[in-house]
Design a protein around this motif. Sequence first.
Motif, PDB file in Angstrom:
ATOM      1  N   SER A  93      63.704  60.496  78.814  1.00  0.00           N
ATOM      2  CA  SER A  93      64.100  60.577  77.597  1.00  0.00           C
ATOM      3  C   SER A  93      62.158  61.476  77.121  1.00  0.00           C
ATOM      4  N   ASN A  94      61.592  61.246  77.880  1.00  0.00           N
ATOM      5  CA  ASN A  94      60.402  62.238  76.941  1.00  0.00           C
ATOM      6  C   ASN A  94      60.847  63.535  77.875  1.00  0.00           C
TER       7      ASN A  94
ATOM      8  N   ILE B 190      58.405  59.121  67.943  1.00  0.00           N
ATOM      9  CA  ILE B 190      57.631  59.586  67.197  1.00  0.00           C
ATOM     10  C   ILE B 190      57.388  58.849  66.102  1.00  0.00           C
ATOM     11  N   ALA B 191      58.436  57.547  66.275  1.00  0.00           N
ATOM     12  CA  ALA B 191      58.512  56.826  65.900  1.00  0.00           C
ATOM     13  C   ALA B 191      57.381  55.429  65.462  1.00  0.00           C
TER      14      ALA B 191
ATOM     15  N   LYS C 181      53.938  56.331  64.707  1.00  0.00           N
ATOM     16  CA  LYS C 181      54.103  56.519  62.906  1.00  0.00           C
ATOM     17  C   LYS C 181      53.639  54.920  62.894  1.00  0.00           C
TER      18      LYS C 181
ATOM     19  N   PHE D   8      52.497  62.381  61.611  1.00  0.00           N
ATOM     20  CA  PHE D   8      53.229  61.959  59.962  1.00  0.00           C
ATOM     21  C   PHE D   8      52.418  61.249  59.224  1.00  0.00           C
TER      22      PHE D   8
ATOM     23  N   MET E 123      50.277  62.021  57.199  1.00  0.00           N
ATOM     24  CA  MET E 123      50.045  62.568  56.003  1.00  0.00           C
ATOM     25  C   MET E 123      50.829  62.270  54.727  1.00  0.00           C
ATOM     26  N   GLU E 124      51.535  61.128  55.112  1.00  0.00           N
ATOM     27  CA  GLU E 124      52.088  60.064  54.046  1.00  0.00           C
ATOM     28  C   GLU E 124      51.063  59.211  53.328  1.00  0.00           C
TER      29      GLU E 124
ATOM     30  N   LEU F 223      57.021  71.441  70.527  1.00  0.00           N
ATOM     31  CA  LEU F 223      56.663  70.493  68.931  1.00  0.00           C
ATOM     32  C   LEU F 223      55.096  70.277  68.173  1.00  0.00           C
TER      33      LEU F 223
ATOM     34  N   THR G 181      70.815  60.511  80.184  1.00  0.00           N
ATOM     35  CA  THR G 181      70.763  59.252  80.227  1.00  0.00           C
ATOM     36  C   THR G 181      71.373  58.045  79.776  1.00  0.00           C
TER      37      THR G 181
ATOM     38  N   ILE H 231      61.929  75.137  67.864  1.00  0.00           N
ATOM     39  CA  ILE H 231      61.223  75.161  66.737  1.00  0.00           C
ATOM     40  C   ILE H 231      60.627  76.404  66.093  1.00  0.00           C
TER      41      ILE H 231
END
Lengths: 335, 335
Positions: free
Chosen positions: A74-75, A226-227, A230, A259, A262-263, A282, B83, B226
């Motif tokens: 997943s990574n 990422i989520a 955050k 992120f 930034m918000e 990324l 996965t 990206i």
Amino acid sequence: MGTRKSTLEEVAAAAGVSKMTASRALRGTSDVSKDTREKVLLAAERLSYVGNRLALSLSSQRTNLVAVVVPSMSNIVFPEVLTGISVGLEGSGMQAVFGISDYDVAKERDIIRDMLSWQPAAIIVTGLDQPEDTVRMLQKATIPVIQIMDLDGTPVDFNVGLSHGKAGEDMARALLAAGRRRLGYVGSALDRDLRAGKRKAGFERVLKQNGLAFVEQQIDSAFSSIALGKRLTDTLLAAVPDLDCIYYSNDDMATGGLFACMELGLPVPQRILIAGFNGLDLANALPTRIATSRSPRRMIGEVAAKLAREAIAEPDGEQPKTIVFTPEISGISGP
Amino acid sequence: MGTRKSTLEEVAAAAGVSKMTASRALRGTSDVSKDTREKVLLAAERLSYVGNRLALSLSSQRTNLVAVVVPSMSNIVFPEVLTGISVGLEGSGMQAVFGISDYDVAKERDIIRDMLSWQPAAIIVTGLDQPEDTVRMLQKATIPVIQIMDLDGTPVDFNVGLSHGKAGEDMARALLAAGRRRLGYVGSALDRDLRAGKRKAGFERVLKQNGLAFVEQQIDSAFSSIALGKRLTDTLLAAVPDLDCIYYSNDDMATGGLFACMELGLPVPQRILIAGFNGLDLANALPTRIATSRSPRRMIGEVAAKLAREAIAEPDGEQPKTIVFTPEISGISGP
DNA sequence: TTTGTTACCGATACCGGTATCGGTAACAAG
DNA sequence: CTTGTTACCGATACCGGTATCGGTAACAAA
């Protein structure tokens, strides 16, 4: 054009020769007359003959398999390692077989046992923290064992990677040199991702040497994303708004942190510096750069594969060795 | 505690029984007295006996392997599929074996041949666009063939995925409904990534139906990233600054596009709408949302694995079937 | 004619397991 | 005492290839 799988025996029969001659003709070894060779090749072609590697390997007592065990898919880091291994194996006729351990030592042991039962010519495993019984199995297999990614521990024989403890130390020193003093930490699944834990420990060693410590930290048991980065950053900054730097368990988490900032309208890196680990594409493409240590994961895969090839080619060649990579830190502007 | 790999024969000898009895004791099948079973288990334990799957599979005429061929590992989409397959296979005793084709049909053929030579119980391949000879090999293998990701074509037998042509059409309709009229396209490696090509073709069909066409496009032969998305977007906008929407070959490229727009100070999505494909976690975590169609790639892997299991369990079960997923579009605010 | 040589090919024995069939011992039933 | 039955175990034949050894035919040399 039967419907069943055809065997060498059938090819031989179709070509009017013995099994043995058919075998020789197909492999192109030793003496076979040009005439019979063509007959056999033609028969094999017509029957869409696909050799049986099980029989081949059992008989010849060797396989073209290189077993690879990684903790996760997943990574993006591990797929990249696998790509490196694939590239490193290219042209050798070797075939990589992957297993996923889900960061679970028991599962890892089972997968390794399963892999070894296929009699691979070499095995590449992630990390050096296998429990004793797993290590015994690896030793007993009497094939080259290549442990990758981590260097902090005692390898079975070959070792390719970087010191995560040192990576953490280096990052801490770099951030302190850049003038940061109020540091926080955001991490995830540290009980399973031991390498992330080693980086954190290294980081904290340097902080302590400088009379400092993390002002506050947020650690979740879920895997990095990422989520999650955050969310934890929001929580962390709500508790301690005046941090001037946050160290993350990796770039995914750090990107989430960026992120979040930034918000919140926090200028990065002026007001708060975001530091991760891995040097993902990324991270380097982000509109605002974050600090990171670039781990040469693809290269690690490639080198591991090369070592495997060499060790397989000459089993009694050189002694096992350790190959050290040092991650390069980027994204920190001068103090 | 010898240095060599031990065989069943040796375990049997150590336990003072025959090979056959040792085999029975270890597998726990049929009648073995409790006493001898324990003797055998002990001997196996002491010798760190690891069974030889080559012999097992050759003898029993079946393997626990599921071969999987994907085009790449560099795009997070395929690791996620893997996965899913891993999860779907969990608890079945089946083992996935992965191969990477690098989007190359010749390489794919060779890898499939190689995989088939291991006599897998089923094979999962990406896409439906294999050349004729590859298809013949797959058919001849007489094992369940599961083609995944794409639906636009003729499957060998099982098929799990989505229609990329339709995905492109749907996205085009949604963007037109949102009032966008001056559209550009940014893509990469379309000659190899056929599914991206199908999306573009579908998108263009709808544009044409509405008397429109891409105002301008930028296509590179490198693989998506990206950084590439960012670069091509800069080029595209330099040529045609007044686009109100750009469609990308996937989310990686689109993310690069978003970053390019952020640097140029173009408000997204008010001034220009960015649309990708895949619904990556990344895309959903971005500070500014982009439009995307979510491909259920993990689920596709899981379902493919389940189908494989069923088909292996009852070889003469139901007829091959096709499982259709419809990607959901997100990130477009009403017109 | 006999003797070597060379080129080519087949028979046979494995590799390390499992399937199958049958044998032996112990004990119960007739 | 014979006959069945049951529980347990071993011998043997594969699975589909390869290694190895040896045999035959053809032709050259003695």
